[in-house]
Design a protein around this motif. Structure first.
Motif, PDB file in Angstrom:
ATOM      1  N   ASN A 129      -0.274  -0.383 -11.232  1.00  0.00           N
ATOM      2  CA  ASN A 129      -1.224   0.042 -10.209  1.00  0.00           C
ATOM      3  C   ASN A 129      -2.262  -1.070 -10.093  1.00  0.00           C
ATOM      4  O   ASN A 129      -3.119  -1.204 -10.937  1.00  0.00           O
ATOM      5  CB  ASN A 129      -1.860   1.374 -10.607  1.00  0.00           C
ATOM      6  CG  ASN A 129      -2.769   1.917  -9.536  1.00  0.00           C
ATOM      7  OD1 ASN A 129      -3.022   1.250  -8.542  1.00  0.00           O
ATOM      8  ND2 ASN A 129      -3.270   3.097  -9.743  1.00  0.00           N
TER       9      ASN A 129
ATOM     10  N   LYS B 193       4.380   0.424   1.645  1.00  0.00           N
ATOM     11  CA  LYS B 193       4.492  -0.406   2.840  1.00  0.00           C
ATOM     12  C   LYS B 193       4.064  -1.821   2.484  1.00  0.00           C
ATOM     13  O   LYS B 193       2.919  -2.051   2.090  1.00  0.00           O
ATOM     14  CB  LYS B 193       3.607   0.152   3.956  1.00  0.00           C
ATOM     15  CG  LYS B 193       3.707  -0.598   5.252  1.00  0.00           C
ATOM     16  CD  LYS B 193       2.829   0.064   6.309  1.00  0.00           C
ATOM     17  CE  LYS B 193       2.913  -0.671   7.618  1.00  0.00           C
ATOM     18  NZ  LYS B 193       2.034  -0.041   8.624  1.00  0.00           N
TER      19      LYS B 193
ATOM     20  N   VAL C 261       1.976   4.642   1.153  1.00  0.00           N
ATOM     21  CA  VAL C 261       1.767   5.415   2.378  1.00  0.00           C
ATOM     22  C   VAL C 261       2.208   6.867   2.221  1.00  0.00           C
ATOM     23  O   VAL C 261       1.853   7.706   3.040  1.00  0.00           O
ATOM     24  CB  VAL C 261       2.483   4.770   3.587  1.00  0.00           C
ATOM     25  CG1 VAL C 261       1.824   3.465   3.958  1.00  0.00           C
ATOM     26  CG2 VAL C 261       3.955   4.576   3.330  1.00  0.00           C
ATOM     27  N   SER C 262       2.979   7.180   1.172  1.00  0.00           N
ATOM     28  CA  SER C 262       3.392   8.557   0.935  1.00  0.00           C
ATOM     29  C   SER C 262       3.658   8.762  -0.552  1.00  0.00           C
ATOM     30  O   SER C 262       4.222   7.893  -1.217  1.00  0.00           O
ATOM     31  CB  SER C 262       4.658   8.884   1.733  1.00  0.00           C
ATOM     32  OG  SER C 262       5.134  10.168   1.385  1.00  0.00           O
ATOM     33  N   ASP C 263       3.223   9.928  -1.061  1.00  0.00           N
ATOM     34  CA  ASP C 263       3.502  10.279  -2.453  1.00  0.00           C
ATOM     35  C   ASP C 263       4.045  11.702  -2.528  1.00  0.00           C
ATOM     36  O   ASP C 263       3.888  12.388  -3.518  1.00  0.00           O
ATOM     37  CB  ASP C 263       2.250  10.121  -3.321  1.00  0.00           C
ATOM     38  CG  ASP C 263       1.118  11.024  -2.871  1.00  0.00           C
ATOM     39  OD1 ASP C 263       1.215  11.609  -1.775  1.00  0.00           O
ATOM     40  OD2 ASP C 263       0.128  11.140  -3.614  1.00  0.00           O
TER      41      ASP C 263
ATOM     42  N   SER D 166      -4.778  -1.531  -8.159  1.00  0.00           N
ATOM     43  CA  SER D 166      -6.176  -1.160  -7.934  1.00  0.00           C
ATOM     44  C   SER D 166      -6.855  -0.696  -9.230  1.00  0.00           C
ATOM     45  O   SER D 166      -8.060  -0.772  -9.353  1.00  0.00           O
ATOM     46  CB  SER D 166      -6.268  -0.060  -6.874  1.00  0.00           C
ATOM     47  OG  SER D 166      -5.562   1.087  -7.288  1.00  0.00           O
TER      48      SER D 166
ATOM     49  N   LYS E 146      -1.405   7.435  -5.672  1.00  0.00           N
ATOM     50  CA  LYS E 146      -1.755   8.296  -4.541  1.00  0.00           C
ATOM     51  C   LYS E 146      -1.776   7.469  -3.264  1.00  0.00           C
ATOM     52  O   LYS E 146      -1.765   6.233  -3.306  1.00  0.00           O
ATOM     53  CB  LYS E 146      -3.134   8.944  -4.769  1.00  0.00           C
ATOM     54  CG  LYS E 146      -3.215   9.792  -6.021  1.00  0.00           C
ATOM     55  CD  LYS E 146      -2.267  10.972  -5.959  1.00  0.00           C
ATOM     56  CE  LYS E 146      -2.274  11.766  -7.251  1.00  0.00           C
ATOM     57  NZ  LYS E 146      -0.986  12.399  -7.508  1.00  0.00           N
ATOM     58  N   VAL E 147      -1.837   8.126  -2.124  1.00  0.00           N
ATOM     59  CA  VAL E 147      -1.860   7.438  -0.831  1.00  0.00           C
ATOM     60  C   VAL E 147      -3.087   6.523  -0.763  1.00  0.00           C
ATOM     61  O   VAL E 147      -4.190   6.923  -1.131  1.00  0.00           O
ATOM     62  CB  VAL E 147      -1.889   8.460   0.321  1.00  0.00           C
ATOM     63  CG1 VAL E 147      -2.052   7.761   1.662  1.00  0.00           C
ATOM     64  CG2 VAL E 147      -0.623   9.296   0.326  1.00  0.00           C
ATOM     65  N   GLY E 148      -2.870   5.281  -0.326  1.00  0.00           N
ATOM     66  CA  GLY E 148      -3.952   4.321  -0.208  1.00  0.00           C
ATOM     67  C   GLY E 148      -4.057   3.368  -1.385  1.00  0.00           C
ATOM     68  O   GLY E 148      -4.716   2.339  -1.292  1.00  0.00           O
ATOM     69  N   ASP E 149      -3.415   3.693  -2.512  1.00  0.00           N
ATOM     70  CA  ASP E 149      -3.443   2.803  -3.672  1.00  0.00           C
ATOM     71  C   ASP E 149      -2.614   1.553  -3.385  1.00  0.00           C
ATOM     72  O   ASP E 149      -1.658   1.579  -2.614  1.00  0.00           O
ATOM     73  CB  ASP E 149      -2.871   3.500  -4.909  1.00  0.00           C
ATOM     74  CG  ASP E 149      -3.783   4.577  -5.454  1.00  0.00           C
ATOM     75  OD1 ASP E 149      -4.944   4.648  -5.021  1.00  0.00           O
ATOM     76  OD2 ASP E 149      -3.322   5.356  -6.317  1.00  0.00           O
ATOM     77  N   ILE E 150      -2.974   0.462  -4.047  1.00  0.00           N
ATOM     78  CA  ILE E 150      -2.195  -0.770  -3.962  1.00  0.00           C
ATOM     79  C   ILE E 150      -1.236  -0.785  -5.149  1.00  0.00           C
ATOM     80  O   ILE E 150      -1.649  -0.602  -6.290  1.00  0.00           O
ATOM     81  CB  ILE E 150      -3.104  -2.005  -3.975  1.00  0.00           C
ATOM     82  CG1 ILE E 150      -3.984  -2.003  -2.733  1.00  0.00           C
ATOM     83  CG2 ILE E 150      -2.278  -3.278  -4.042  1.00  0.00           C
ATOM     84  CD1 ILE E 150      -5.047  -3.059  -2.720  1.00  0.00           C
TER      85      ILE E 150
ATOM     86  N   VAL F 115       0.839  -1.186   0.000  1.00  0.00           N
ATOM     87  CA  VAL F 115       0.000   0.000   0.000  1.00  0.00           C
ATOM     88  C   VAL F 115       0.881   1.245   0.000  1.00  0.00           C
ATOM     89  O   VAL F 115       1.863   1.317   0.738  1.00  0.00           O
ATOM     90  CB  VAL F 115      -0.926   0.012   1.235  1.00  0.00           C
ATOM     91  CG1 VAL F 115      -1.777   1.265   1.271  1.00  0.00           C
ATOM     92  CG2 VAL F 115      -1.791  -1.224   1.266  1.00  0.00           C
TER      93      VAL F 115
END
Length: 80
Positions: free
Chosen positions: A76, A22, A11-13, A78, A52-56, A9
């Protein structure tokens, strides 16, 4: 030697063309025989700046691109 592929996942972009991914893995504790989760953060090169944050994200090993970046974004997960 095949390159390792990991999935985690974002956690920072905050960095330019860089994401922090992570990756969590589970392992069996040798003495307690209990499943333990451990995680590690990897800096990865994102040429398109698309994640972006939260993407897998799926990342793959590559030649060093900077001091911390030894991984690059494969896809990506997701979006597909």
């Amino acid at each position: 030697m095949p390159k390792r592929i990991l999935e985690g996942v974002v956690v920072s972009d905050k960095g330019e063309k860089t994401v922090v991914v992570k990756v969590e893995r589970t392992l069996l504790h040798p003495l307690l025989k209990k499943t333990v989760r451990s995680s590690k953060k990897y800096h990865a090169h994102d040429e398109a700046n698309a994640l972006k944050v939260g993407d897998i994200a799926r990342i793959v090993e590559c030649a060093p691109k900077s001091k911390l970046k030894r991984w690059e974004v494969l896809s990506n997960a997701s979006a597909s």
